[in-house]
Design a protein around this motif. Structure first.
Motif, mmCIF file in Angstrom:
data_model
loop_
_atom_site.group_PDB
_atom_site.id
_atom_site.type_symbol
_atom_site.label_atom_id
_atom_site.label_comp_id
_atom_site.label_asym_id
_atom_site.label_seq_id
_atom_site.Cartn_x
_atom_site.Cartn_y
_atom_site.Cartn_z
ATOM 1 N N SER A 54 0.829 -1.204 0.000
ATOM 2 C CA SER A 54 0.000 0.000 0.000
ATOM 3 C C SER A 54 0.860 1.250 0.000
ATOM 4 O O SER A 54 0.563 2.227 -0.697
ATOM 5 C CB SER A 54 -0.924 0.026 1.223
ATOM 6 O OG SER A 54 -1.599 -1.196 1.342
ATOM 7 N N VAL A 55 1.932 1.234 0.798
ATOM 8 C CA VAL A 55 2.823 2.400 0.829
ATOM 9 C C VAL A 55 3.412 2.646 -0.558
ATOM 10 O O VAL A 55 3.458 3.782 -1.051
ATOM 11 C CB VAL A 55 3.965 2.183 1.854
ATOM 12 C CG1 VAL A 55 5.006 3.295 1.741
ATOM 13 C CG2 VAL A 55 3.403 2.122 3.263
ATOM 14 N N ILE A 56 3.821 1.562 -1.213
ATOM 15 C CA ILE A 56 4.436 1.694 -2.533
ATOM 16 C C ILE A 56 3.442 2.258 -3.546
ATOM 17 O O ILE A 56 3.755 3.179 -4.311
ATOM 18 C CB ILE A 56 4.991 0.329 -2.987
ATOM 19 C CG1 ILE A 56 6.188 -0.046 -2.109
ATOM 20 C CG2 ILE A 56 5.370 0.340 -4.455
ATOM 21 C CD1 ILE A 56 6.468 -1.523 -2.057
ATOM 22 N N ALA A 57 2.209 1.714 -3.518
ATOM 23 C CA ALA A 57 1.201 2.192 -4.462
ATOM 24 C C ALA A 57 0.855 3.656 -4.183
ATOM 25 O O ALA A 57 0.671 4.448 -5.120
ATOM 26 C CB ALA A 57 -0.054 1.325 -4.377
ATOM 27 N N LEU A 58 0.791 4.021 -2.903
ATOM 28 C CA LEU A 58 0.477 5.410 -2.549
ATOM 29 C C LEU A 58 1.581 6.354 -3.019
ATOM 30 O O LEU A 58 1.307 7.407 -3.598
ATOM 31 C CB LEU A 58 0.325 5.544 -1.036
ATOM 32 C CG LEU A 58 -1.093 5.363 -0.495
ATOM 33 C CD1 LEU A 58 -1.091 5.460 1.021
ATOM 34 C CD2 LEU A 58 -2.029 6.410 -1.104
ATOM 35 N N LEU A 59 2.826 5.963 -2.757
ATOM 36 C CA LEU A 59 3.953 6.788 -3.205
ATOM 37 C C LEU A 59 3.897 6.973 -4.714
ATOM 38 O O LEU A 59 4.063 8.082 -5.234
ATOM 39 C CB LEU A 59 5.284 6.111 -2.832
ATOM 40 C CG LEU A 59 5.848 6.424 -1.453
ATOM 41 C CD1 LEU A 59 7.090 5.578 -1.187
ATOM 42 C CD2 LEU A 59 6.206 7.909 -1.361
ATOM 43 N N ASN A 60 3.634 5.880 -5.419
ATOM 44 C CA ASN A 60 3.624 5.938 -6.878
ATOM 45 C C ASN A 60 2.516 6.845 -7.397
ATOM 46 O O ASN A 60 2.740 7.699 -8.257
ATOM 47 C CB ASN A 60 3.464 4.528 -7.451
ATOM 48 C CG ASN A 60 3.490 4.529 -8.961
ATOM 49 O OD1 ASN A 60 4.407 5.050 -9.574
ATOM 50 N ND2 ASN A 60 2.454 3.976 -9.565
ATOM 51 N N THR A 61 1.317 6.667 -6.845
ATOM 52 C CA THR A 61 0.201 7.497 -7.299
ATOM 53 C C THR A 61 0.449 8.956 -6.915
ATOM 54 O O THR A 61 0.173 9.874 -7.688
ATOM 55 C CB THR A 61 -1.118 6.997 -6.689
ATOM 56 O OG1 THR A 61 -1.172 5.576 -6.857
ATOM 57 C CG2 THR A 61 -2.303 7.610 -7.386
ATOM 58 N N GLY A 62 1.000 9.165 -5.710
ATOM 59 C CA GLY A 62 1.308 10.524 -5.272
ATOM 60 C C GLY A 62 2.274 11.217 -6.224
ATOM 61 O O GLY A 62 2.052 12.364 -6.621
ATOM 62 N N VAL A 63 3.315 10.512 -6.616
ATOM 63 C CA VAL A 63 4.277 11.111 -7.536
ATOM 64 C C VAL A 63 3.633 11.365 -8.896
ATOM 65 O O VAL A 63 3.884 12.394 -9.537
ATOM 66 C CB VAL A 63 5.520 10.210 -7.694
ATOM 67 C CG1 VAL A 63 6.375 10.670 -8.863
ATOM 68 C CG2 VAL A 63 6.334 10.230 -6.412
ATOM 69 N N GLY A 64 2.773 10.436 -9.321
ATOM 70 C CA GLY A 64 2.070 10.637 -10.595
ATOM 71 C C GLY A 64 1.245 11.913 -10.566
ATOM 72 O O GLY A 64 1.296 12.735 -11.489
ATOM 73 N N VAL A 65 0.493 12.092 -9.483
ATOM 74 C CA VAL A 65 -0.338 13.283 -9.357
ATOM 75 C C VAL A 65 0.548 14.533 -9.275
ATOM 76 O O VAL A 65 0.299 15.533 -9.951
ATOM 77 C CB VAL A 65 -1.257 13.175 -8.121
ATOM 78 C CG1 VAL A 65 -1.971 14.489 -7.856
ATOM 79 C CG2 VAL A 65 -2.271 12.055 -8.324
ATOM 80 N N LEU A 66 1.601 14.454 -8.470
ATOM 81 C CA LEU A 66 2.539 15.584 -8.350
ATOM 82 C C LEU A 66 3.110 15.969 -9.716
ATOM 83 O O LEU A 66 3.176 17.157 -10.063
ATOM 84 C CB LEU A 66 3.701 15.200 -7.440
ATOM 85 C CG LEU A 66 3.721 15.742 -6.018
ATOM 86 C CD1 LEU A 66 5.006 15.327 -5.328
ATOM 87 C CD2 LEU A 66 3.584 17.250 -6.023
ATOM 88 N N ALA A 67 3.507 14.962 -10.474
ATOM 89 C CA ALA A 67 4.072 15.238 -11.791
ATOM 90 C C ALA A 67 3.033 15.933 -12.663
ATOM 91 O O ALA A 67 3.339 16.884 -13.390
ATOM 92 C CB ALA A 67 4.541 13.950 -12.456
ATOM 93 N N GLY A 68 1.782 15.474 -12.558
ATOM 94 C CA GLY A 68 0.710 16.121 -13.305
ATOM 95 C C GLY A 68 0.532 17.565 -12.869
ATOM 96 O O GLY A 68 0.267 18.445 -13.687
ATOM 97 N N LEU A 69 0.694 17.803 -11.562
ATOM 98 C CA LEU A 69 0.532 19.153 -11.027
ATOM 99 C C LEU A 69 1.693 20.063 -11.429
ATOM 100 O O LEU A 69 1.618 21.273 -11.292
ATOM 101 C CB LEU A 69 0.430 19.115 -9.495
ATOM 102 C CG LEU A 69 -0.861 18.502 -8.947
ATOM 103 C CD1 LEU A 69 -0.857 18.499 -7.432
ATOM 104 C CD2 LEU A 69 -2.081 19.240 -9.476
ATOM 105 N N VAL A 70 2.791 19.472 -11.887
ATOM 106 C CA VAL A 70 3.889 20.275 -12.411
ATOM 107 C C VAL A 70 3.709 20.481 -13.917
ATOM 108 O O VAL A 70 3.744 21.593 -14.430
ATOM 109 C CB VAL A 70 5.253 19.606 -12.134
ATOM 110 C CG1 VAL A 70 6.365 20.339 -12.862
ATOM 111 C CG2 VAL A 70 5.529 19.559 -10.644
#
Ligand code: PHE
Length: 474
Positions: free
Chosen positions: A254-270
């Motif tokens: 779960s931590v790994i999936a959360l980190l991955n999705t978080g970075v995906g969203v962050l990248a989108g926000l950039v």
């Protein structure tokens, strides 16, 4: 020789998260989104991550930790059958196939980073003047092949260091750096005038488009969801095989999936606000979408050349922490099964991928095929095999492995999880496999319906079988 293990639990989590976080989040995602209906794609993609990706990740973890072996040895030893070992061998090929295009893109990134760094000295990075023509000139051909070799060499260098001194140490530095720098950039972008339109584009939820496109975006969205989580390739089997202690797999997953999705969203926000603040349409599509669009934005921004260095630096780190996990699959197979030294395995594989990658660096149509459909097919098929294995061959043993070290909440999900990976998700994966291969379009509606009915029947048989699983719950 004893097999290496991760030095720490955080080391494992960061290595696996580093594998997940990569070009999939930053480069392939905007490309696939632009090609497949924008926000509709995003919605399906998120659903598949949650419903298929995370349970699938756990399936690979269970196989890896229980066997303590690479995908070939894992499937063979746990089943006692050579034939399953052959299925596992597909994973080694998947690693080679993925790296054959991934390191070409990694080479592009490396090049953009280098020219961004020397740009201020040489009168501005060359892509700033004309992003589109620049990308067209450098993306395929001899120079692309050269940079691909450079990226591949760095990847090989890290993997050569081994599990602890190479992969674990490398990702311990790379993953936090990616997180911090992305956060900083996202914060900076907020202050750009015109960024609001980008947030809107990225975050709006458009139900009408979703309804209209749901069927056609399903397969590519599913493929992208597996790609971004690194499931289906055997990477997660391999990484989990290096776990030395019994900690909670569901928690780590779960931590790994959360980190991955978080970075995906962050990248989108950039990425999206940057594009919109400069009036650039992100929907240009194609593998160059990121390079052309974002380079154009950097050209127009005050301080853009500095931002470019940070941006391409981040992407380079994210790409490397993933590419090493692709190379580690066949390396682990050769070391475990063939008794090869790590040095020899890395050397031979680098030579092979230097060739296959050079081919994709010269032939754009080959690149598109390997990076798009072939990757989707291999990951979907690979995950299907792993999950059928965990569900039907391991069965109760998979539950036992799942609950080992898991907390009470996760343990409650053990039986539903096994049912999901043994029955429901395979039905879904078969369906996406058929659509990816274009079978439904070629054979018409009725055979597809017949196939669907057959699958449901299989699911019902599975249900009956699920009852016995329920009885085995600890
Ligand atoms: N998840 C990685 C990314 O998003 C790609 C990857 C796929 C790595 C499969 C390993 C195995 O870039």
């Amino acid at each position: 020789m004893t097999r290496e293990t991760w030095a720490t639990r955080t080391g494992f989590i960061l290595a696996a998260a580093g594998s997940a976080v990569g070009l999939g989040n930053i480069w392939r995602f905007p490309w696939m989104t632009a090609e497949n209906g924008g926000s509709a794609f995003l919605a399906v993609y998120l659903l598949v991550i949650l419903g298929v990706g995370v349970p699938g990740l756990l399936g690979e973890f269970v196989i890896g930790r229980r066997s303590g072996r690479n995908p070939v040895g894992a499937l063979r030893d746990l089943s006692g059958s050579r034939y399953w070992g052959i299925v596992g061998a597909v994973s080694a090929l998947t690693g080679v196939a993925l790296l054959s295009f991934y390191s070409v893109v990694g080479g592009w990134i490396l090049r953009y980073l280098l020219v961004s760094v020397v740009g201020p000295v040489t009168g501005g990075a060359p892509y700033l003047a004309a992003p589109g023509p620049y990308f067209d000139r450098v993306s395929f051909g001899a120079e692309a092949a050269l940079f691909h070799l450079g990226f591949l060499a760095v990847t090989g260098g890290i993997v050569l260091g081994g599990v602890r001194r190479g992969i674990e140490l490398g990702t311990k530095v790379m993953v936090p750096a990616v997180l911090v720098l992305l956060l900083g950039m996202a914060g900076w972008v907020v202050t750009e005038p015109g960024a609001a339109a980008g947030y809107e584009f990225f975050l709006e939820f458009d139900l009408t488009t979703l309804r209209a496109n749901a069927a056609s975006v399903l397969a590519p969205a599913a493929g992208q969801a597996l790609f971004t989580l690194s499931v289906g390739a055997g990477t997660m089997v391999t990484y989990a095989s290096y776990i030395g202690e019994d900690r909670s797999l569901p928690f780590d997953g779960s931590v790994i999936a959360l980190l991955n999705t978080g970075v995906g969203v962050l990248a989108g926000l950039v990425v999206f606000p940057l594009l919109f603040s400069q009036g650039i349409d992100p929907g240009t599509g194609g593998p160059g979408a990121l390079f052309v669009g974002i380079a154009g934005a950097f050209a127009a921004l005050p301080g853009g050349d500095l931002l470019a260095i940070v941006f391409f630096g981040v992407v380079t780190l994210a790409a490397l922490s993933s590419s090493i996990s692709m190379l580690e699959i066949p390396v682990a197979v050769l070391v475990d099964e063939g008794g090869w030294s790590r040095r020899r395995a890395v050397g031979v594989l680098l030579a092979l991928i230097a060739l296959t990658g050079t081919a994709t660096a010269f032939v754009p149509t080959l690149f598109d095929f390997v990076a798009g459909m072939l990757a989707d097919l291999l990951l979907t098929g690979g995950l299907l095999a792993f999950l059928l294995f965990a569900g039907w061959v391991l069965g109760p043993d998979a539950i036992e492995e799942y609950v080992t070290g898991a907390g009470s909440v996760a343990t409650r999900f053990a039986t539903p999880w096994l049912f999901a990976i043994g029955v429901i998700i395979p039905v879904f994966l078969v369906f996406t496999l058929l659509t990816t291969a274009g079978v439904d379009a070629r054979i018409g509606v009725w055979p597809t319906v017949a196939a669907a009915v057959a699958l449901v029947a299989l699911a019902l048989v599975g249900l009956a079988r699920g009852a016995t699983w329920r009885g085995t719950r600890r």
